[in-house]
Design a protein around this motif. Structure first.
Motif, PDB file in Angstrom:
ATOM      1  N   ARG A  60      19.840  67.385 -71.029  1.00  0.00           N
ATOM      2  CA  ARG A  60      20.388  68.556 -70.339  1.00  0.00           C
ATOM      3  C   ARG A  60      19.263  69.411 -69.777  1.00  0.00           C
ATOM      4  N   GLN A  63      18.083  67.897 -66.637  1.00  0.00           N
ATOM      5  CA  GLN A  63      19.061  68.133 -65.566  1.00  0.00           C
ATOM      6  C   GLN A  63      18.993  69.581 -65.075  1.00  0.00           C
ATOM      7  N   ARG A  64      18.857  70.525 -65.991  1.00  0.00           N
ATOM      8  CA  ARG A  64      18.708  71.934 -65.587  1.00  0.00           C
ATOM      9  C   ARG A  64      17.420  72.124 -64.791  1.00  0.00           C
ATOM     10  N   THR A  67      17.785  70.911 -61.297  1.00  0.00           N
ATOM     11  CA  THR A  67      18.580  71.864 -60.527  1.00  0.00           C
ATOM     12  C   THR A  67      17.741  73.080 -60.139  1.00  0.00           C
ATOM     13  N   LYS A  68      16.905  73.576 -61.069  1.00  0.00           N
ATOM     14  CA  LYS A  68      16.031  74.721 -60.759  1.00  0.00           C
ATOM     15  C   LYS A  68      15.066  74.392 -59.626  1.00  0.00           C
ATOM     16  N   LYS A  72      20.078  69.340 -57.202  1.00  0.00           N
ATOM     17  CA  LYS A  72      21.310  69.665 -57.921  1.00  0.00           C
ATOM     18  C   LYS A  72      21.901  68.425 -58.577  1.00  0.00           C
ATOM     19  N   VAL A  75      24.981  68.956 -65.260  1.00  0.00           N
ATOM     20  CA  VAL A  75      24.296  69.150 -66.542  1.00  0.00           C
ATOM     21  C   VAL A  75      25.273  68.760 -67.644  1.00  0.00           C
TER      22      VAL A  75
END
Length: 163
Positions: A60, A63-64, A67-68, A72, A75
């Motif tokens: 996770r 994945q975060r 995205t940051k 994208k 999560v």
């Protein structure tokens, strides 16, 4: 003062004219490569990723982090096909072989970059005053409209009673 600026501009143009005469460079440019050569030699495979020991929480986090960084992805702690595609896009953008799997070095680079992006985003929000505040007082957009209307109506009505 204008004459000085004009003279400096003309000198800059005349000085840069020799660059135009030089033509195209025949020396080959360096290709984009990862920051560390060890990263490029240790290709990321499923086995390399399994050696990192990514738990669901760490997945996770990856994945975060993606995205940051503008990649994208969902999560959910699972590296499904869509997450693998996002990892491959991140690898491609950073000059790594696009395998869709992470090795230890890539994982570190990704998490460090995401942490830095999170810090800079936090600093930007702090400079901007934190969360958006919706004021209901005179300072807010509705308060400004109400204040203007109140001023106009008060001026008209006040003028009627002053006579």
């Amino acid at each position: 003062m204008r004459a000085l600026i004009l003279a400096l501009c003309i000198l800059a143009i005349v000085d840069s004219a020799h660059f135009a005469k030089a033509g195209l460079s025949s020396t080959p440019r360096e290709t984009l490569a990862p920051a560390e050569t060890a990263i490029a030699t240790d290709e990321a495979t499923q086995e390399a990723e399994e050696q990192i020991g990514l738990t669901k929480a760490k997945r996770r986090g990856v994945q975060r982090g993606l995205t940051k960084l503008g990649f994208k992805t969902k999560v959910n702690g699972k590296f499904d096909e869509s997450t693998r595609a996002v990892i491959a896009r991140w690898q491609e953008e950073h000059g790594y072989p696009t395998t869709g799997f992470l090795n230890a070095e890539q994982h570190k680079v990704l998490t460090d970059a995401a942490a830095e992006a999170g810090k800079s985003g936090h600093r930007d929000r702090r400079r901007a005053g934190g969360r958006a505040r919706y004021s209901r007082g005179v300072g807010g957009p509705i308060g400004a409209i109400g204040g203007a209307v109140h001023g106009v109506v008060g001026g008209v009505v006040g003028g009627l009673f002053r006579r």
